[in-house]
Design a protein around this motif. Sequence first.
Motif, PDB file in Angstrom:
ATOM      1  N   ASN A  38       0.801  -1.228   0.000  1.00 37.41           N
ATOM      2  CA  ASN A  38       0.000   0.000   0.000  1.00 37.41           C
ATOM      3  C   ASN A  38       0.831   1.273   0.000  1.00 37.41           C
ATOM      4  OD1 ASN A  38      -2.411  -1.477   0.055  1.00 37.41           O
ATOM      5  ND2 ASN A  38      -2.324  -1.668   2.283  1.00 37.41           N
ATOM      6  N   ASN A  39       2.116   1.146   0.205  1.00 37.94           N
ATOM      7  CA  ASN A  39       2.986   2.324   0.149  1.00 37.94           C
ATOM      8  C   ASN A  39       4.235   2.012  -0.663  1.00 37.94           C
ATOM      9  OD1 ASN A  39       3.703   4.991   0.753  1.00 37.94           O
ATOM     10  ND2 ASN A  39       4.923   4.362   2.522  1.00 37.94           N
ATOM     11  N   SER A  40       4.080   1.169  -1.672  1.00 36.18           N
ATOM     12  CA  SER A  40       5.216   0.654  -2.421  1.00 36.18           C
ATOM     13  C   SER A  40       5.953   1.755  -3.184  1.00 36.18           C
ATOM     14  CB  SER A  40       4.731  -0.401  -3.429  1.00 36.18           C
ATOM     15  OG  SER A  40       5.787  -0.793  -4.281  1.00 36.18           O
ATOM     16  N   LYS A  41       7.260   1.607  -3.241  1.00 38.15           N
ATOM     17  CA  LYS A  41       8.092   2.485  -4.074  1.00 38.15           C
ATOM     18  C   LYS A  41       8.725   1.679  -5.217  1.00 38.15           C
ATOM     19  CE  LYS A  41       7.311   6.125  -1.573  1.00 38.15           C
ATOM     20  NZ  LYS A  41       6.205   5.532  -0.786  1.00 38.15           N
ATOM     21  N   ILE A  42       8.170   0.516  -5.507  1.00 40.81           N
ATOM     22  CA  ILE A  42       8.697  -0.348  -6.567  1.00 40.81           C
ATOM     23  C   ILE A  42       8.675   0.357  -7.919  1.00 40.81           C
ATOM     24  CG2 ILE A  42       8.190  -2.409  -7.937  1.00 40.81           C
ATOM     25  CD1 ILE A  42       9.641  -3.123  -5.410  1.00 40.81           C
ATOM     26  N   GLU A  43       7.612   1.047  -8.239  1.00 42.13           N
ATOM     27  CA  GLU A  43       7.526   1.734  -9.534  1.00 42.13           C
ATOM     28  C   GLU A  43       8.640   2.765  -9.668  1.00 42.13           C
ATOM     29  OE1 GLU A  43       6.656   3.128 -13.172  1.00 42.13           O
ATOM     30  OE2 GLU A  43       5.437   1.527 -12.315  1.00 42.13           O
ATOM     31  N   ASP A  44       8.819   3.599  -8.645  1.00 42.33           N
ATOM     32  CA  ASP A  44       9.862   4.625  -8.702  1.00 42.33           C
ATOM     33  C   ASP A  44      11.253   3.994  -8.817  1.00 42.33           C
ATOM     34  OD1 ASP A  44       7.897   6.513  -8.434  1.00 42.33           O
ATOM     35  OD2 ASP A  44       8.197   6.812  -6.280  1.00 42.33           O
ATOM     36  N   LEU A  45      11.499   2.961  -8.003  1.00 42.89           N
ATOM     37  CA  LEU A  45      12.808   2.308  -8.046  1.00 42.89           C
ATOM     38  C   LEU A  45      13.045   1.612  -9.380  1.00 42.89           C
ATOM     39  CD1 LEU A  45      12.956   0.802  -4.433  1.00 42.89           C
ATOM     40  CD2 LEU A  45      14.454   2.586  -5.365  1.00 42.89           C
ATOM     41  N   SER A  46      11.979   1.076  -9.978  1.00 49.25           N
ATOM     42  CA  SER A  46      12.120   0.374 -11.255  1.00 49.25           C
ATOM     43  C   SER A  46      12.524   1.332 -12.366  1.00 49.25           C
ATOM     44  CB  SER A  46      10.813  -0.341 -11.605  1.00 49.25           C
ATOM     45  OG  SER A  46      10.529  -1.361 -10.678  1.00 49.25           O
ATOM     46  N   GLN A  47      11.890   2.489 -12.423  1.00 50.12           N
ATOM     47  CA  GLN A  47      12.281   3.470 -13.434  1.00 50.12           C
ATOM     48  C   GLN A  47      13.695   3.983 -13.168  1.00 50.12           C
ATOM     49  OE1 GLN A  47       9.410   6.538 -14.316  1.00 50.12           O
ATOM     50  NE2 GLN A  47       7.678   5.154 -14.010  1.00 50.12           N
ATOM     51  N   PHE A  48      14.008   4.195 -11.903  1.00 51.61           N
ATOM     52  CA  PHE A  48      15.337   4.679 -11.544  1.00 51.61           C
ATOM     53  C   PHE A  48      16.413   3.689 -11.965  1.00 51.61           C
ATOM     54  CE2 PHE A  48      18.758   4.451  -8.320  1.00 51.61           C
ATOM     55  CZ  PHE A  48      19.361   5.681  -8.537  1.00 51.61           C
ATOM     56  N   MET A  49      16.204   2.406 -11.666  1.00 47.54           N
ATOM     57  CA  MET A  49      17.237   1.407 -11.898  1.00 47.54           C
ATOM     58  C   MET A  49      17.402   1.045 -13.371  1.00 47.54           C
ATOM     59  SD  MET A  49      18.960   0.511  -9.227  1.00 47.54           S
ATOM     60  CE  MET A  49      19.743  -0.811 -10.113  1.00 47.54           C
ATOM     61  N   THR A  50      16.458   1.366 -14.216  1.00 45.95           N
ATOM     62  CA  THR A  50      16.557   1.028 -15.636  1.00 45.95           C
ATOM     63  C   THR A  50      16.671   2.278 -16.500  1.00 45.95           C
ATOM     64  OG1 THR A  50      14.127   0.879 -15.746  1.00 45.95           O
ATOM     65  CG2 THR A  50      15.349  -1.167 -15.379  1.00 45.95           C
ATOM     66  N   ASP A  51      15.580   3.051 -16.586  1.00 38.53           N
ATOM     67  CA  ASP A  51      15.572   4.226 -17.457  1.00 38.53           C
ATOM     68  C   ASP A  51      16.628   5.245 -17.040  1.00 38.53           C
ATOM     69  OD1 ASP A  51      13.375   2.983 -18.570  1.00 38.53           O
ATOM     70  OD2 ASP A  51      11.904   4.264 -17.571  1.00 38.53           O
ATOM     71  N   ASP A  52      16.735   5.509 -15.737  1.00 39.89           N
ATOM     72  CA  ASP A  52      17.638   6.559 -15.281  1.00 39.89           C
ATOM     73  C   ASP A  52      19.105   6.118 -15.299  1.00 39.89           C
ATOM     74  OD1 ASP A  52      15.324   7.965 -14.876  1.00 39.89           O
ATOM     75  OD2 ASP A  52      15.407   7.916 -12.688  1.00 39.89           O
ATOM     76  N   LEU A  53      19.369   4.901 -14.829  1.00 45.25           N
ATOM     77  CA  LEU A  53      20.767   4.447 -14.739  1.00 45.25           C
ATOM     78  C   LEU A  53      21.335   4.023 -16.080  1.00 45.25           C
ATOM     79  CD1 LEU A  53      21.063   2.381 -11.436  1.00 45.25           C
ATOM     80  CD2 LEU A  53      21.290   4.837 -11.794  1.00 45.25           C
ATOM     81  N   GLY A  54      20.505   3.422 -16.948  1.00 50.76           N
ATOM     82  CA  GLY A  54      20.999   2.944 -18.226  1.00 50.76           C
ATOM     83  C   GLY A  54      21.853   1.691 -18.075  1.00 50.76           C
ATOM     84  N   PRO A  55      22.610   1.320 -19.120  1.00 49.73           N
ATOM     85  CA  PRO A  55      23.476   0.130 -19.049  1.00 49.73           C
ATOM     86  C   PRO A  55      24.568   0.321 -17.998  1.00 49.73           C
ATOM     87  CG  PRO A  55      23.193   0.890 -21.313  1.00 49.73           C
ATOM     88  CD  PRO A  55      22.655   1.959 -20.434  1.00 49.73           C
ATOM     89  N   ARG A  56      25.043  -0.825 -17.427  1.00 48.06           N
ATOM     90  CA  ARG A  56      26.011  -0.744 -16.322  1.00 48.06           C
ATOM     91  C   ARG A  56      27.065  -1.844 -16.462  1.00 48.06           C
ATOM     92  NH1 ARG A  56      20.930  -0.705 -15.004  1.00 48.06           N
ATOM     93  NH2 ARG A  56      20.935  -2.824 -14.176  1.00 48.06           N
ATOM     94  N   LEU A  57      27.734  -1.879 -17.594  1.00 47.89           N
ATOM     95  CA  LEU A  57      28.775  -2.881 -17.813  1.00 47.89           C
ATOM     96  C   LEU A  57      29.889  -2.708 -16.788  1.00 47.89           C
ATOM     97  CD1 LEU A  57      29.706  -5.149 -19.865  1.00 47.89           C
ATOM     98  CD2 LEU A  57      31.117  -3.348 -20.890  1.00 47.89           C
ATOM     99  N   ALA A  58      30.429  -3.811 -16.302  1.00 41.60           N
ATOM    100  CA  ALA A  58      31.475  -3.773 -15.285  1.00 41.60           C
ATOM    101  C   ALA A  58      32.600  -2.818 -15.665  1.00 41.60           C
ATOM    102  CB  ALA A  58      32.040  -5.183 -15.080  1.00 41.60           C
ATOM    103  N   ALA A  59      32.967  -1.936 -14.750  1.00 41.43           N
ATOM    104  CA  ALA A  59      34.095  -1.009 -14.847  1.00 41.43           C
ATOM    105  C   ALA A  59      33.900   0.099 -15.881  1.00 41.43           C
ATOM    106  CB  ALA A  59      35.404  -1.749 -15.136  1.00 41.43           C
TER     107      ALA A  59
END
Length: 514
Positions: A38-59
């Motif tokens: 009922n107070n989930s932040k999954i949607e916000d974190l999901s957009q942050f971790m994919t759309d905002d961060l983009g690809p994250r290849l090691a190093a």
Amino acid sequence: MRKFSLLVIAAYAANLMTYAQTCLDEALAYRIKNEAFNNSKIEDLSQFMTDDLGPRLAASQMKLRAEKMVINKLEELGLSNPRAEFAFEFAKGGWDNEKNYVAMTAPYYCSFAANPKAWSGSTDGLVKGECVTIDVKEKADLEKYKGSLAGKIVLMPIQQTYEIRFEPLASRYTDEELTELEKDPRPANARRRAMPSNWQAMRELQSAIGEMLKDEHVLAVVSGSGTFNVPSSRGVQYKQGDPEPTPEIILPIEDHNRMVRMLNKGGKVEMELDVKNRFTNNPRINNVIAEIPGSDPKLKNEIVLIGAHLDSWHGGTGGADNASGCIVMMETMRIIKSLNISPKRTIRLALWGGEEQGLYGSRGYANKYLYDTDKKKTLPGYEKFALYLNMDNGSGRFRGIYLEENDLAVPFFETWKKPLESLGFKTLSLRKTSGTDHLSFTRIGLPAYQFIQDELEYDRTYHTTMDTYERLSLDDLKVDAAITAWLVLNAAMDDSRIPVKPGYPENIPAGSMR
């Protein structure tokens, strides 16, 4: 209670004091579920971790950017001491793709969805060339191509063909499959799968082919991998400071195999490419870490560890693999923090680096805090390690947990899982599972476990350019965070701990953490 669990409890009845004596009350389970749903932040974190961060290849520079952004996010969540910690030396160094255009220009024009191989080189701007195929089954076959490939685009032989499948694209575990997972696997798993007898010869041949293509100064090498016109992600062998490798491109098999078939029929195929990759001096793998400090004077230095890998491949934004795990573990910490509970033990979040390249981040953590491989002795953190929970199989719902043949863990999870059964979390499997970061801890006998998850469409999408936000099942992630938060709090509050596997650390295999 399941039959195998009753047998385990009976077998260890003389030592019940090592087992879970407590389960937190139903009122707390309600509060966790209420916060998660009922107070989930999954949607916000999901957009942050994919759309905002983009690809994250090691190093890569994108991974370093992501580390800074995630640390800021963990600060926003109110976690203690969010930081990047060096974990391991990384010989390849940094690599980022900055431009990627690939097309066939003859016998007709067709632009392709392409993905350069990580740590491969760039083209000299826009280049055009005739395509050729090679057929090399042994080193002697290389002779016939010497002096004939300069300026050509080499299409590697077809390795994968498409077959129509009649199974659903996405699936969940059936009751029958979960029941099968509950069976103890050990009577039947004495034989381990051996490497193919010609594995070393195959590797040497591939290396020889690569050297020949480099010496021939081909424009590029094109391979086929991935279906439904979606290329997969892979890398090449490279060491920072070496000459820039030959440009290598992955096409989906529909495009790659089409051109190979036309060439094999005697047709003429031409391509044009414009690929720009940037190499950077960054021989470091980092983890991102944060905590909720423990409060009990005797237990606060013990660690309940949860984690997922922050790095991804470069083609997509790493939605299922493994933004999903990071999202759940970050949401887990947020839920616990929001409940204003002071856990007895410290709860630590670790978002690992370099998992895709060989579990670098979690191995580095284990080397630093838990077990000194060179001296073959445990470090102070070994005795303070209470539990590790890992997520790395997409965004499907948790249906249970793999307990890595550790019978001693069964009574704990039998006790803790009761309020979770209404969410479908019922299956305790003594099977081992592989391929992700919990292995860095199970190898040295510590209680570290990966969840059993509904597969959904994971095998179709991970390590491809379509591993993006769209691969996330947000409702499943909410359930997973609630389950993790409950298990973590029980582990952090219980007066007892899951024991180290019998025979450890004395029987840790030599070199197991290198």
